[in-house]
Design an enzyme around this catalytic site. Structure first.
Site, PDB file in Angstrom:
ATOM      1  CG  ASP A 151      10.806  12.929 -20.954  1.00  0.00           C
ATOM      2  OD1 ASP A 151      10.232  13.663 -21.777  1.00  0.00           O
ATOM      3  OD2 ASP A 151      10.561  11.704 -20.837  1.00  0.00           O
ATOM      4  NE  ARG A 166       9.530  12.285  -6.912  1.00  0.00           N
ATOM      5  CZ  ARG A 166      10.268  11.422  -7.594  1.00  0.00           C
ATOM      6  NH1 ARG A 166      11.580  11.389  -7.434  1.00  0.00           N
ATOM      7  NH2 ARG A 166       9.713  10.613  -8.455  1.00  0.00           N
ATOM      8  CG  ASP A 176       6.852  13.012  -8.366  1.00  0.00           C
ATOM      9  OD1 ASP A 176       6.623  12.901  -7.149  1.00  0.00           O
ATOM     10  OD2 ASP A 176       6.995  12.036  -9.120  1.00  0.00           O
ATOM     11  CB  SER A 222       5.226   6.182 -16.035  1.00  0.00           C
ATOM     12  OG  SER A 222       5.802   7.011 -15.052  1.00  0.00           O
TER      13      SER A 222
HETATM   14  N1  ARG Z   1       1.449   8.394  -7.569  1.00  0.00           N
HETATM   15  C1  ARG Z   1       2.685   8.303  -6.834  1.00  0.00           C
HETATM   16  C2  ARG Z   1       2.914   9.552  -6.051  1.00  0.00           C
HETATM   17  O1  ARG Z   1       2.384  10.562  -6.374  1.00  0.00           O
HETATM   18  C3  ARG Z   1       3.867   7.980  -7.703  1.00  0.00           C
HETATM   19  C4  ARG Z   1       4.226   9.006  -8.730  1.00  0.00           C
HETATM   20  C5  ARG Z   1       5.278   8.534  -9.707  1.00  0.00           C
HETATM   21  N2  ARG Z   1       4.802   7.340 -10.356  1.00  0.00           N
HETATM   22  C6  ARG Z   1       5.274   6.822 -11.495  1.00  0.00           C
HETATM   23  N3  ARG Z   1       4.788   5.707 -11.875  1.00  0.00           N
HETATM   24  N4  ARG Z   1       6.179   7.406 -12.220  1.00  0.00           N
HETATM   25  O2  ARG Z   1       3.650   9.538  -5.077  1.00  0.00           O
END
Ligand code: ARG
Length: 399
Positions: free
Chosen positions: A16, A97, A126, A177
């Protein structure tokens, strides 16, 4: 005229974000794409990723080591705040982040870019953390999120990339993921979307299954100074080494897994599996040390602050004025949170079994049931007379 001239793109090396490079140039008329890959201890070689960005059409491919900063300036304050989103998730992904946002902004300023970009879709948390973090740090920068707009399926994305020489994923791509950094792993999607389905052992990497853990407990003594973990078993460690070692020890005992349904910022509920062994035990130990070193009223008041703090971090408000104000409160409370907490790690559970502190306000002379007791028992009578007064008056008038 394109949407911007020069863009710094947050780059992971995946399909991506790789496709974002030609997409930004071809579809949105960006002249130059600079990629930025952050090393936050995800345990991945970033050299090949650096080259991959150039092969995909980036003019410059930056790799920045941020792991020490990540632990010191993002994870440690969150430990001091005992930050657990919805009482469970220690924010291992969320904390990364704002740091990546900061790196993007700094690179944009250094290279004279007028925009930054990321590969997040429109459903997750994110995107909020990046967008808000970036606008807080430099509100003049544009934020571009191609994957939020392009509407391509997985197959279409891969096909688009192939037109620009981006190889389709070699191995059959995992149904999950996964996000990973030194603090932990977040795993979602695939079979996990059914909330009744138990995660297969294959999703875990930092924590052992209970069946594979040792038959003897591991005791670890964690030393804190001003609420910051500084040592393990009396040996001083820098932030990165401390987390690395503790992850191995805690994860090795099958501790640190979370399976939860959480409320995302965008209003969706999602089922997520987490592994964050060291971070979870550090929060547990830190909270225990606070119970020995903070007054009852500060402890109690801080609990409300902690919940708000965790919500702010989750919601991408790391650089917001409220978060800054809460940081000041938390820092004030940590002045005397010094000492050592003894934790028993065994068969999937971490138990605090001891604590000691030079700045303890636990007083054996007051607590003891022996003849050494210094507490004035007679004083209790007058105290109870006064605190009980409203209830007593109420009872007399209503019987
Ligand atoms: N739900 C978690 C958060 O918002 C992780 C997000 C990313 N998760 C992932 N499996 N790619 O902090």
């Amino acid at each position: 005229m394109g949407r911007a001239n020069k863009v710094v793109l947050a780059y992971s090396g995946g399909v991506d974000t790789s496709v974002c490079i030609p997409y930004l140039k071809e579809e949105w008329g960006i002249k130059e794409v600079i990629t930025l890959a952050a090393d936050l201890g995800q345990g991945e070689e970033l050299g090949p990723i650096q080259q991959k960005a150039l092969d995909s059409g980036a003019v410059e491919s930056l790799v920045i080591d941020g792991v020490e900063t990540f632990v010191r300036d993002y994870a440690f304050p969150a430990i001091q705040a005992n930050a657990l989103y919805e009482n469970r998730y220690p924010l291992s992904t969320a904390l990364a982040r704002p740091l990546i946002a900061k790196m993007l902004v700094e690179a944009a300023e250094k290279y004279g870019a007028d925009a930054v970009a990321h590969g997040c879709t429109g459903k997750g948390n994110d995107q909020v953390r990046f967008d808000v973090g970036i606008m807080a740090l430099n509100p003049t920068l544009k934020v571009l999120a191609p994957a939020r707009e392009w509407g391509m399926s997985r197959e279409e994305t891969i096909a688009y990339g192939e037109r620009f020489g981006i190889p389709s994923p070699v191995k059959k791509s995992s149904p999950y993921s996964i996000d990973r950094n030194l603090l932990g792993r977040s795993i979602e999607a695939g079979p996990l979307e059914d909330p009744m389905t138990e995660p297969l052992e294959e999703v875990f990497d930092l924590t052992k299954a209970i069946a594979d853990t040792p038959d003897e407990p591991d005791y670890v003594e964690i030393g804190f100074e001003k609420g910051i973990p500084v040592s393990l078993d009396g040996n001083a460690f820098g932030p990165v080494e401390l987390i690395t070692q503790l992850n191995a020890r805690v994860g090795g005992q099958g501790i640190g897994r979370i399976d939860m349904i959480e409320n995302r910022v965008v209003g969706i509920k999602s089922r997520e599996i987490y592994e964050a062994p060291a971070l979870l035990v550090l929060i547990q130990a830190h909270r225990d040390l606070e119970s020995m070193t903070l007054t009852a009223d500060v402890s109690r008041y801080k609990r409300g602050i902690e919940e708000t703090y965790a919500n702010l971090v989750y919601e991408g408000m790391w650089y917001s004025p409220l978060k800054t104000a809460l940081d000041a409160f938390v820092q004030t409370t940590q002045e005397r949170v010094n000492g050592t907490v003894r934790v028993k790690l065994f068969k999937g559970s971490a138990q605090i079994v001891g604590r000691r502190s030079e700045t303890s306000i636990y007083s054996p002379d007051l607590a003891t049931y022996t003849a050494d007791d210094q507490f004035d028992h007679k004083a209790a009578e007058g105290f109870i007379y006064v605190v009980g007064m409203p209830t007593r008056v109420w009872a007399e008038k209503t019987r």
